[in-house]
Design a protein around this motif. Structure first.
Motif, PDB file in Angstrom:
ATOM      1  N   ARG A 187       0.799  -1.033   0.167  1.00 19.95           N
ATOM      2  CA  ARG A 187       0.049  -0.013   0.024  1.00 19.95           C
ATOM      3  C   ARG A 187       0.857   1.054  -0.001  1.00 19.95           C
ATOM      4  O   ARG A 187       0.560   2.097  -0.681  1.00 19.95           O
ATOM      5  N   TRP A 188       1.920   1.334   0.993  1.00 22.15           N
ATOM      6  CA  TRP A 188       2.945   2.385   0.832  1.00 22.15           C
ATOM      7  C   TRP A 188       3.523   2.584  -0.305  1.00 22.15           C
ATOM      8  O   TRP A 188       3.630   3.749  -0.930  1.00 22.15           O
ATOM      9  N   SER A 189       3.943   1.455  -1.237  1.00 20.24           N
ATOM     10  CA  SER A 189       4.462   1.729  -2.429  1.00 20.24           C
ATOM     11  C   SER A 189       3.619   2.233  -3.484  1.00 20.24           C
ATOM     12  O   SER A 189       3.826   3.194  -4.154  1.00 20.24           O
ATOM     13  N   LYS A 190       2.237   1.844  -3.421  1.00 19.10           N
ATOM     14  CA  LYS A 190       1.198   2.152  -4.304  1.00 19.10           C
ATOM     15  C   LYS A 190       1.022   3.783  -4.121  1.00 19.10           C
ATOM     16  O   LYS A 190       0.642   4.328  -4.860  1.00 19.10           O
ATOM     17  N   ALA A 191       0.975   4.192  -2.901  1.00 19.93           N
ATOM     18  CA  ALA A 191       0.750   5.409  -2.438  1.00 19.93           C
ATOM     19  C   ALA A 191       2.120   6.565  -2.501  1.00 19.93           C
ATOM     20  O   ALA A 191       2.112   7.517  -2.394  1.00 19.93           O
ATOM     21  N   GLY A 192       3.137   5.736  -2.986  1.00 20.22           N
ATOM     22  CA  GLY A 192       4.378   6.646  -3.430  1.00 20.22           C
ATOM     23  C   GLY A 192       5.386   6.753  -2.192  1.00 20.22           C
ATOM     24  O   GLY A 192       6.154   7.708  -2.504  1.00 20.22           O
ATOM     25  N   LEU A 193       5.083   6.135  -1.141  1.00 24.04           N
ATOM     26  CA  LEU A 193       5.847   6.272   0.121  1.00 24.04           C
ATOM     27  C   LEU A 193       7.115   5.464  -0.053  1.00 24.04           C
ATOM     28  O   LEU A 193       8.401   5.753   0.908  1.00 24.04           O
ATOM     29  N   LEU A 194       7.165   4.377  -0.706  1.00 27.27           N
ATOM     30  CA  LEU A 194       8.172   3.098  -0.746  1.00 27.27           C
ATOM     31  C   LEU A 194       8.646   3.352  -2.300  1.00 27.27           C
ATOM     32  O   LEU A 194       7.566   3.632  -3.154  1.00 27.27           O
ATOM     33  N   PRO A 195       9.632   2.977  -2.766  1.00 28.37           N
ATOM     34  CA  PRO A 195       9.768   2.684  -4.245  1.00 28.37           C
ATOM     35  C   PRO A 195       9.055   1.540  -4.612  1.00 28.37           C
ATOM     36  O   PRO A 195       8.563   0.533  -3.926  1.00 28.37           O
ATOM     37  N   PRO A 196       8.883   1.631  -5.901  1.00 24.88           N
ATOM     38  CA  PRO A 196       8.030   0.333  -6.652  1.00 24.88           C
ATOM     39  C   PRO A 196       8.903  -0.693  -6.585  1.00 24.88           C
ATOM     40  O   PRO A 196      10.237  -0.874  -6.392  1.00 24.88           O
ATOM     41  N   TYR A 197       8.272  -1.760  -6.678  1.00 25.28           N
ATOM     42  CA  TYR A 197       8.621  -3.145  -6.376  1.00 25.28           C
ATOM     43  C   TYR A 197       8.535  -3.979  -7.810  1.00 25.28           C
ATOM     44  O   TYR A 197       7.655  -3.453  -8.822  1.00 25.28           O
ATOM     45  N   GLU A 198       9.327  -4.875  -7.950  1.00 25.56           N
ATOM     46  CA  GLU A 198       9.224  -5.894  -9.152  1.00 25.56           C
ATOM     47  C   GLU A 198       8.535  -7.065  -8.911  1.00 25.56           C
ATOM     48  O   GLU A 198       9.292  -7.788  -7.989  1.00 25.56           O
ATOM     49  N   ARG A 199       7.661  -7.438  -9.548  1.00 26.36           N
ATOM     50  CA  ARG A 199       7.170  -8.876  -9.275  1.00 26.36           C
ATOM     51  C   ARG A 199       8.144  -9.824 -10.219  1.00 26.36           C
ATOM     52  O   ARG A 199       8.280  -9.590 -11.538  1.00 26.36           O
ATOM     53  N   ILE A 200       8.340 -10.983  -9.704  1.00 24.92           N
ATOM     54  CA  ILE A 200       8.978 -12.010 -10.162  1.00 24.92           C
ATOM     55  C   ILE A 200       8.193 -13.077 -10.187  1.00 24.92           C
ATOM     56  O   ILE A 200       7.709 -13.490  -9.332  1.00 24.92           O
ATOM     57  N   HIS A 201       7.876 -13.648 -11.446  1.00 23.77           N
ATOM     58  CA  HIS A 201       7.116 -14.790 -11.529  1.00 23.77           C
ATOM     59  C   HIS A 201       8.088 -15.918 -11.727  1.00 23.77           C
ATOM     60  O   HIS A 201       8.820 -16.090 -12.223  1.00 23.77           O
ATOM     61  N   ARG A 202       7.588 -17.169 -10.843  1.00 25.17           N
ATOM     62  CA  ARG A 202       8.405 -18.275 -10.654  1.00 25.17           C
ATOM     63  C   ARG A 202       7.400 -19.566 -10.839  1.00 25.17           C
ATOM     64  O   ARG A 202       7.843 -20.398 -10.391  1.00 25.17           O
ATOM     65  N   GLY A 203       6.900 -19.272 -12.006  1.00 21.92           N
ATOM     66  CA  GLY A 203       6.120 -20.587 -12.484  1.00 21.92           C
ATOM     67  C   GLY A 203       5.079 -21.120 -11.376  1.00 21.92           C
ATOM     68  O   GLY A 203       4.673 -20.419 -10.666  1.00 21.92           O
ATOM     69  N   ARG A 204       5.220 -22.459 -11.198  1.00 18.80           N
ATOM     70  CA  ARG A 204       4.372 -23.212 -10.291  1.00 18.80           C
ATOM     71  C   ARG A 204       4.603 -22.769  -8.831  1.00 18.80           C
ATOM     72  O   ARG A 204       4.043 -22.809  -7.744  1.00 18.80           O
TER      73      ARG A 204
END
Length: 87
Positions: free
Chosen positions: A25-42
């Motif tokens: 929530r803090w990231s979406k609000a601009g209080l924390l930096p954006p994060y990267e989603r890593i997809h790991r298959g199953r």
């Protein structure tokens, strides 16, 4: 965000004593930096954050405890009050 040092959501949360939902929530609000989603298959997915997110989460929590609003914290970030180069 493919190069550099990263931390996990758990590390960000542990450092600031917050939940994963709060970190996101803090990231979406601009209080924390954006994060990267890593997809790991199953194995599902995970988020990885820039290393300075740990100290920034502590800083944001401290500002919130000092009764700063999200808007005020964003303004401080834009003004450079949190210096991620020294973390």
């Amino acid at each position: 965000m493919s190069e550099g040092v990263f931390v996990t959501t758990a590390q960000v949360c542990e450092a600031a004593g917050i939940s994963p939902a709060t970190a996101h929530r803090w990231s979406k609000a601009g209080l924390l930096p954006p994060y990267e989603r890593i997809h790991r298959g199953r194995h599902g997915q995970l988020a990885r954050w820039p290393a300075h997110a740990v100290e920034q989460a502590r800083w944001v929590k401290r500002k919130l405890s000092e009764l700063f609003s999200f808007d005020e914290i964003r303004a401080l970030l834009e003004a450079g009050e949190f210096d991620k180069s020294h973390t």
